[in-house]
Design a protein around this motif. Structure first.
Motif, short mmCIF file in Angstrom:
data_model
loop_
_atom_site.label_atom_id
_atom_site.label_comp_id
_atom_site.label_asym_id
_atom_site.label_seq_id
_atom_site.Cartn_x
_atom_site.Cartn_y
_atom_site.Cartn_z
N ASP A 35 56.27 28.04 -31.88
CA ASP A 35 57.74 28.03 -31.90
C ASP A 35 58.33 26.70 -31.43
O ASP A 35 59.25 26.70 -30.59
CB ASP A 35 58.29 29.16 -31.02
CG ASP A 35 57.49 30.44 -31.10
OD1 ASP A 35 57.14 30.84 -32.21
OD2 ASP A 35 57.21 31.05 -30.04
N THR A 79 56.49 27.46 -26.97
CA THR A 79 55.81 28.58 -26.32
C THR A 79 54.37 28.18 -26.06
O THR A 79 53.63 27.82 -26.98
CB THR A 79 55.82 29.84 -27.22
OG1 THR A 79 57.17 30.15 -27.57
CG2 THR A 79 55.19 31.03 -26.51
N TRP A 102 51.07 33.60 -24.80
CA TRP A 102 51.64 34.93 -25.02
C TRP A 102 52.07 35.56 -23.71
O TRP A 102 52.97 36.40 -23.68
CB TRP A 102 50.61 35.83 -25.72
CG TRP A 102 50.40 35.51 -27.15
CD1 TRP A 102 49.47 34.66 -27.69
CD2 TRP A 102 51.17 36.00 -28.25
NE1 TRP A 102 49.60 34.60 -29.06
CE2 TRP A 102 50.63 35.42 -29.44
CE3 TRP A 102 52.24 36.88 -28.37
CZ2 TRP A 102 51.14 35.69 -30.70
CZ3 TRP A 102 52.74 37.16 -29.64
CH2 TRP A 102 52.20 36.57 -30.78
N ASN A 131 56.38 37.44 -20.04
CA ASN A 131 56.24 36.43 -21.10
C ASN A 131 57.44 35.48 -21.11
O ASN A 131 58.48 35.77 -20.51
CB ASN A 131 56.12 37.11 -22.47
CG ASN A 131 57.38 37.89 -22.83
OD1 ASN A 131 58.00 38.52 -21.98
ND2 ASN A 131 57.76 37.86 -24.08
N TRP A 189 59.03 33.39 -24.33
CA TRP A 189 58.81 33.15 -25.75
C TRP A 189 59.93 32.37 -26.42
O TRP A 189 61.11 32.51 -26.08
CB TRP A 189 58.66 34.48 -26.49
CG TRP A 189 57.38 35.20 -26.24
CD1 TRP A 189 56.30 34.76 -25.52
CD2 TRP A 189 57.03 36.51 -26.71
NE1 TRP A 189 55.30 35.72 -25.52
CE2 TRP A 189 55.72 36.79 -26.24
CE3 TRP A 189 57.68 37.47 -27.48
CZ2 TRP A 189 55.07 37.99 -26.51
CZ3 TRP A 189 57.04 38.66 -27.76
CH2 TRP A 189 55.74 38.93 -27.29
N TRP A 206 65.35 31.08 -23.81
CA TRP A 206 64.15 31.73 -24.34
C TRP A 206 64.27 33.23 -24.12
O TRP A 206 65.21 33.72 -23.49
CB TRP A 206 62.91 31.20 -23.60
CG TRP A 206 62.98 31.49 -22.13
CD1 TRP A 206 62.53 32.61 -21.48
CD2 TRP A 206 63.64 30.70 -21.13
NE1 TRP A 206 62.83 32.56 -20.14
CE2 TRP A 206 63.51 31.40 -19.90
CE3 TRP A 206 64.30 29.47 -21.13
CZ2 TRP A 206 64.03 30.90 -18.70
CZ3 TRP A 206 64.82 28.98 -19.94
CH2 TRP A 206 64.68 29.69 -18.75
N SER A 261 62.46 36.69 -22.52
CA SER A 261 61.46 37.19 -21.57
C SER A 261 61.65 38.68 -21.35
O SER A 261 62.77 39.20 -21.41
CB SER A 261 61.57 36.48 -20.22
OG SER A 261 61.07 35.17 -20.28
#
Length: 311
Positions: A73, A89, A92, A125, A127, A144, A146
């Motif tokens: 990403d 990112t 994971w 996470n 992401w 982001w 999360s």
């Protein structure tokens, strides 16, 4: 004499058209492939429809940070300082993201791990980070998705490993010091993949409704007067009857184009609109490098493209 004047005008018009074309910016797509293990990929386009991979679709930058060392990403913007700033990112399941900068998209600074969710207990996470710049306040916002265990339980689901995201952010003026992490968007549903652009003094957020029960998995829009919000209620879906994620947008004249990953179909899609309300699917008109996944589009110059083509 009239014919001579006519042909002179036609010749001048053609010359200016060619000159204008040569100076015209190029669109650059920053993306990843597979699981993001080999790093940053770049493709270019002069019409925003047909895209060509650069460097034989090999990596421009291999990931080095976090335990998983991924570069998924990628989001690149051109900063007010003239540098290209990128976030991505890294894993994971980590509490931070990757950051690097470059003058030319070829040679990059040392990669950094930004622990943006380290103080948030229960974070699972971090992401799909993105960056938006506000020229009025001269502030960059990194944001982001999360999932924090135990939060927003009213929209929790046991499916898809129980992820239940919201959008968080930090701000910075120099990519050296950062604000405390705050909640940016809580739309009342599981939300990921936000990307924000400024247009006519307004901030427009394209986002993915990640709701699994019942299935949504589509792209929506929200608006704000300030970069850090508050953002409006999400719109109705602007994508169709398929699972879509990872929106990235560009504006050509008065038309908006939104690219997104039709990830279940293993292909990319695109839609076009002049008013952000009525959308036309143009997925059959685009051409992208095979295997391209979630990324962002930015503008570069012809001179910058020439250097990239030489790689």
């Amino acid at each position: 004499m009239k014919k001579l004047i006519y042909f002179t005008i036609v010749l001048l018009f053609a010359t200016f058209s060619v000159m204008g074309q040569s100076k015209k910016d190029v669109y650059l797509f920053a993306y990843f492939k597979n699981n993001g293990q080999d790093g940053l990929h770049l493709a270019y386009s002069k019409d925003a429809y047909r895209w060509t991979a650069l460097k034989n679709d090999s990596s421009f930058l291999k990931p080095t940070v976090s335990k998983d060392k991924l570069m998924r990403d990628p989001c690149i913007i051109r900063g007010a300082d003239g540098l290209f700033h990128m976030v991505w990112t890294v894993s994971w399941k980590d509490k931070g993201i990757g950051y690097a900068s470059s003058k030319d998209l070829i040679t990059w600074s040392e990669q950094q791990f930004l622990p943006v969710m380290a103080k948030e207990d229960g974070t699972r996470n971090t992401w799909a980070p993105e960056i938006t710049y506000d020229s009025k306040t001269k502030i960059y916002m990194i944001y982001w998705a999360s999932t924090i265990t135990g939060k927003f339980t009213e929209t929790a689901s046991a499916m898809e490993d129980g992820y239940n995201h919201r959008i968080y952010y930090v701000t910075t003026k120099d990519f050296k010091t950062y604000s405390e992490t705050k909640l940016l968007y809580e739309p009342g549903f599981n939300v990921i993949d936000a990307t924000i652009v400024k247009d006519n003094g307004k901030f427009i957020m394209f986002l993915k409704d990640e709701t699994r029960e019942p299935v949504h998995k589509n792209i929506k829009i929200a608006y704000a007067d300030q970069m850090v919000g508050p953002y409006s209620k999400a719109s109705e879906p602007i994508t169709g009857n398929y699972w879509a994620e990872g929106p990235t947008t560009l504006k050509m004249g008065s038309n908006w184009m939104v690219y997104f990953d039709k990830y279940r179909d293993h292909k990319y899609g695109a839609i076009l609109s002049s008013d952000l309300k009525n959308w036309t699917d143009i997925s059959d008109k685009i051409s992208l490098p095979k295997g391209l996944r979630h990324g962002t589009i930015l503008n570069i110059t012809q001179k910058e493209l020439k250097k990239l083509l030489a790689q």
